[in-house]
Scaffold this motif. Structure first.
Motif, mmCIF file in Angstrom:
data_model
loop_
_atom_site.group_PDB
_atom_site.id
_atom_site.type_symbol
_atom_site.label_atom_id
_atom_site.label_comp_id
_atom_site.label_asym_id
_atom_site.label_seq_id
_atom_site.Cartn_x
_atom_site.Cartn_y
_atom_site.Cartn_z
ATOM 1 N N LYS A 60 -3.554 30.850 -30.698
ATOM 2 C CA LYS A 60 -3.859 30.815 -29.259
ATOM 3 C C LYS A 60 -5.095 31.652 -28.946
ATOM 4 O O LYS A 60 -5.899 31.284 -28.082
ATOM 5 C CB LYS A 60 -2.659 31.302 -28.450
ATOM 6 N N GLU A 63 -8.088 29.701 -29.940
ATOM 7 C CA GLU A 63 -8.304 28.636 -28.960
ATOM 8 C C GLU A 63 -8.988 29.194 -27.704
ATOM 9 O O GLU A 63 -9.947 28.607 -27.193
ATOM 10 C CB GLU A 63 -6.967 27.986 -28.593
ATOM 11 N N LYS A 64 -8.496 30.327 -27.240
ATOM 12 C CA LYS A 64 -9.082 30.960 -26.045
ATOM 13 C C LYS A 64 -10.543 31.326 -26.303
ATOM 14 O O LYS A 64 -11.412 31.069 -25.471
ATOM 15 C CB LYS A 64 -8.273 32.204 -25.686
ATOM 16 N N TYR A 65 -10.810 31.907 -27.473
ATOM 17 C CA TYR A 65 -12.177 32.286 -27.830
ATOM 18 C C TYR A 65 -13.067 31.047 -27.925
ATOM 19 O O TYR A 65 -14.216 31.057 -27.447
ATOM 20 C CB TYR A 65 -12.172 33.035 -29.166
ATOM 21 N N LYS A 67 -12.724 28.222 -26.343
ATOM 22 C CA LYS A 67 -12.979 27.723 -24.985
ATOM 23 C C LYS A 67 -14.059 28.557 -24.303
ATOM 24 O O LYS A 67 -14.931 28.018 -23.604
ATOM 25 C CB LYS A 67 -11.696 27.737 -24.158
ATOM 26 N N GLN A 68 -13.996 29.866 -24.524
ATOM 27 C CA GLN A 68 -15.008 30.736 -23.921
ATOM 28 C C GLN A 68 -16.395 30.439 -24.498
ATOM 29 O O GLN A 68 -17.387 30.375 -23.775
ATOM 30 C CB GLN A 68 -14.639 32.210 -24.155
ATOM 31 N N GLU A 82 -14.401 39.535 -21.451
ATOM 32 C CA GLU A 82 -13.304 38.659 -21.871
ATOM 33 C C GLU A 82 -13.528 38.152 -23.298
ATOM 34 O O GLU A 82 -12.596 38.065 -24.092
ATOM 35 C CB GLU A 82 -13.150 37.473 -20.914
ATOM 36 N N SER A 86 -11.204 38.945 -26.479
ATOM 37 C CA SER A 86 -10.678 37.886 -27.352
ATOM 38 C C SER A 86 -10.983 38.193 -28.811
ATOM 39 O O SER A 86 -10.131 38.002 -29.686
ATOM 40 C CB SER A 86 -11.281 36.524 -26.983
#
Length: 142
Positions: A60, A63-65, A67-68, A82, A86
Motif C-alpha cells: 500500500k 502504491e501511495k508513493y 500515485k504521488q 507527503e 511515503s
C-alpha cells in the motif's frame, strides 16, 4: 451405560497402572514436549502473520508513493513532505519485513537444530592422547 463412578474408578486404575509401570513420567515428559512444539509452531505462525501484515502495508505504501510520483509527472501539485513521509514509511516497512523474515528463518533453524540433536545424539567425544607423555616399554618375553 456405565455408571459415572465406574468411569472414575477405571481412570484411577489406569493412572495407578501407569504409576506402577513408570510410564506416567514418560506421559508427562511427552506432554511437555508436545506443548513446547505447539508453542513454537504458534510463535512461527504469529511471526508469519505479522510478516504478511507488514508486506501488505508495504504494498500500500508503494502504491501511495507511485500515485504521488505519477501526480508529479502529470504536473499536479504534490506536497513534498507527503512524498518524503511515503519514502520513510517504505524504508521502515522494508526493514521490518527483512527483520521478520530473518527472525522466522532463525527460529526455523533453531527448531531444526533441536530436531537434529534429538535424532542424532552426540556420541562420546574422541579420546585425545598427549603423545609427549607416552613411554615405550619392551614387553618381557616368556
Amino acid at each position: 451405560m456405565r455408571n459415572f463412578n465406574d468411569v472414575i474408578n477405571s481412570v484411577d486404575e489406569a493412572i495407578n497402572n501407569a504409576k506402577k509401570n513408570g510410564s506416567i513420567d514418560e506421559v508427562i515428559n511427552k506432554t511437555k514436549e508436545y506443548a513446547k512444539k505447539s508453542a513454537q509452531a504458534i510463535e512461527i505462525s504469529r511471526k508469519r502473520i505479522e510478516l504478511l501484515d507488514t508486506k501488505t502495508k508495504l504494498a500500500k505504501a508503494y502504491e501511495k508513493y507511485g500515485k504521488q510520483q505519477f501526480a508529479l509527472y502529470e504536473g499536479k501539485e504534490v506536497n513534498q513532505d507527503e512524498i518524503n513521509a511515503s519514502c520513510e514509511e517504505i524504508v521502515m516497512l522494508k526493514s521490518q519485513s527483512e527483520f521478520l523474515e530473518a527472525e522466522i528463518e532463525a527460529f526455523k533453524e533453531a527448531i531444526a537444530a533441536q530436531v537434529d540433536a534429538k535424532m542424532n545424539p552426540k556420541k562420546d567425544e574422541d579420546v585425545v592422547v598427549d603423545e609427549s607423555n607416552i613411554e615405550v616399554v619392551e614387553a618381557e618375553s616368556e
